[in-house]
Scaffold this active site. Structure first.
Site, PDB file in Angstrom:
ATOM      1  CG  HIS A 291       3.105  -1.456   9.219  1.00 31.67           C
ATOM      2  ND1 HIS A 291       3.890  -2.366   8.554  1.00 31.67           N
ATOM      3  CD2 HIS A 291       2.615  -0.624   8.257  1.00 31.67           C
ATOM      4  CE1 HIS A 291       3.873  -2.103   7.266  1.00 31.67           C
ATOM      5  NE2 HIS A 291       3.096  -1.052   7.057  1.00 31.67           N
ATOM      6  CB  CYS A 292       6.217   3.418  10.168  1.00 29.46           C
ATOM      7  SG  CYS A 292       6.357   5.127   9.663  1.00 29.46           S
ATOM      8  CB  ILE A 293       1.729   4.167   6.285  1.00 26.37           C
ATOM      9  CG1 ILE A 293       1.369   5.439   7.041  1.00 26.37           C
ATOM     10  CG2 ILE A 293       0.797   3.044   6.687  1.00 26.37           C
ATOM     11  CD1 ILE A 293       0.003   5.967   6.642  1.00 26.37           C
TER      12      ILE A 293
ATOM     13  CG  ASN B  59       5.615   0.126   2.143  1.00 24.50           C
ATOM     14  OD1 ASN B  59       4.594  -0.325   2.651  1.00 24.50           O
ATOM     15  ND2 ASN B  59       6.122  -0.341   1.017  1.00 24.50           N
ATOM     16  CG  ASN B  60      10.008  -2.289   6.894  1.00 26.94           C
ATOM     17  OD1 ASN B  60       9.385  -3.333   7.125  1.00 26.94           O
ATOM     18  ND2 ASN B  60      11.330  -2.240   6.811  1.00 26.94           N
TER      19      ASN B  60
END
Ligand SMILES: [Zn+2]
Ligand SMILES: [Zn+2]
Length: 441
Positions: A186-188, A191-192
């Site tokens: 999950h990559c901030i 945001n996905n």
């Protein structure tokens, strides 16, 4: 000179903290100072502060802080995306008008081509993607992409939230609140979750951002250097003609002192001429361009190894347990593998056939423990794992096997393994095929 020094220290510190905060959690940095600093800032210091706060105010300060922290770390919010886009937009808005009149036409054209790319790829990475998110409509299709390797993934594992069997290589994301196909992480920044459908856009985002920043640093150097050079020559002449009292001009100390003086003078003149808009942004670009490209290099390594970020952590866990001598490698019985397993149609044929005939001479061995079709359907993946890994608590060879392993393993085939090289990674097709798989699915 002090302003230049402050700006350099500030820029290096920001780059380093960003690097540690966002990349320190990667399994590759687990046993390195970067991993330690990440844990220090995100785990050790906050928990020490929490203990202190519990003693002093009964936890009132950290309670409100932890609600904010929970929101920032565990909820879906676009704050980091806004920060990232804001930073790129602000830097471009400050920098380009300052140097635009000094750029040649082909540079202007290239800026026009490179600048929109991070925005486009960020949008593609962040947008909802049907190939990435698993739902009841696409679940059957998602089950057919990858086989269960019985090392990292086992058939018959259900997601309690989504209420279906987890396809191999998938993982439930508590932030996106869905199971993600070929989950990477999950990559901030976008945001996905990055998975089967959007991982390629994330790679394109890293590449385009790295190139844009490096190109920005080059443009700052290219446009400002001729102006700086003039002033620098004057400064150099002045420095050479002002001898330092009590210092041997031939000594190493004097040499490094001169070097330090000159590099600070250089930066200072850059900042005088280009200002924060030209030189400040250029300096920030100079220090930060390796961040996205370094992360891209790490992902190219993962593709080479046939792993996702999620799987690299699982492999690292196996590797550590192997070094402790508590892992045993077994082999699968051939009849439990897809190649030998009857398909749904042949199985129902056999069932009907044996019901009508007392002497069933089916060419297909049908072990009773083979998982039902909906738990482990045939896949389109060209490889299937022949290995099974098991860890034992006491470090002794396994005596009784769990049923999900007993149903597929050759008996007495478990030998102790000491390193990962002995185990097949069924998701590794070779570097080029891995790249094609990532780019074209
Ligand atoms: Zn789920
Ligand atoms: Zn997610």
């Amino acid at each position: 000179m002090t302003v230049a020094r402050t700006i350099i220290v500030f820029t290096i510190t920001v780059s380093l903290v960003t690097f540690i905060a966002f990349f320190g959690r990667l399994p590759a940095f687990r046993n390195t100072p970067i991993g330690f600093l990440n844990r220090l800032f995100l785990v050790y210091i906050p928990s020490a502060f929490r203990r202190l706060d519990l003693k002093l105010t009964n936890g009132r300060v950290t309670d409100s802080g932890s609600r904010l922290g929970h929101y920032l770390m565990h909820d879906k919010h676009p704050l980091v995306v806004v920060f990232f886009l804001g930073l790129v937009t602000a830097c471009a808005t400050l920098f380009l008008p300052t140097v635009w009149h000094l750029l040649r036409p082909h540079h202007k054209l290239l800026v026009g081509l490179l600048l929109p790319q991070p925005y486009i790829f960020l949008y593609l990475s962040a947008k909802r993607n049907n190939h990435t998110y698993i739902n009841t409509l696409n679940h059957a299709e998602q089950m057919r992409h990858y086989p269960y390797d019985r090392v990292l993934y086992y058939p018959g594992t259900a997601c309690r939230t989504c209420k279906f069997f987890k396809p191999a290589r998938s993982k439930h994301c508590s932030i996106c609140k869905t199971c993600v196909s070929r989950m990477d992480h999950h990559c901030i920044w976008v945001n996905n979750c990055l998975g089967r459908g959007n991982y390629k856009w994330f790679l394109a985002l890293l590449l385009s951002t790295g190139i844009l920043i490096a190109y920005g640093a080059y443009l700052a150097y290219y446009t400002l250097s001729p102006l700086v050079q003039k002033h620098y020559s004057k400064y150099e002449a002045w420095y050479e003609y002002s001898p330092k009292v009590g210092v041997n001009p031939q000594s190493w100390g004097a040499y490094f002192d001169k070097k330090k003086h000159y590099s600070l003078a250089y930066t200072s003149i850059y900042l005088d001429i280009g200002g924060v808009r030209g030189s400040g942004v250029g300096l920030l670009a100079l220090f930060t361009w390796p961040l996205p490209l370094g992360l891209l290099a790490y992902h190219i390594y993962l593709i080479w190894a046939g792993m996702t970020t999620n799987e690299s952590a699982k492999w690292a866990d196996w590797g550590e347990d192997m070094a402790d001598g508590v892992v045993f490698l077994g082999h699968r019985r051939e009849e439990t593998m897809q190649e030998y397993r009857p398909t749904a149609s042949t199985r129902s044929y056999q069932t009907n056939h044996s019901a009508h005939s007392s002497s069933s001479t089916s060419p297909f061995p049908t072990p009773p423990d083979t998982p039902p079709e909906d738990e482990e359907p045939p896949t389109t993946w060209p490889l299937e794992s022949r290995h099974i890994l098991i860890r034992t608590l006491d470090g002794q060879p396994p005596k009784t096997l769990p049923s999900r392993i007993r149903s597929v393993a050759k008996e007495d085939s478990f030998d102790r393994v000491w390193n990962l090289a002995a185990v097949e990674n069924v998701y590794d097709l070779g570097f080029w095929d891995n790249i094609i798989e990532v780019l074209l699915n």
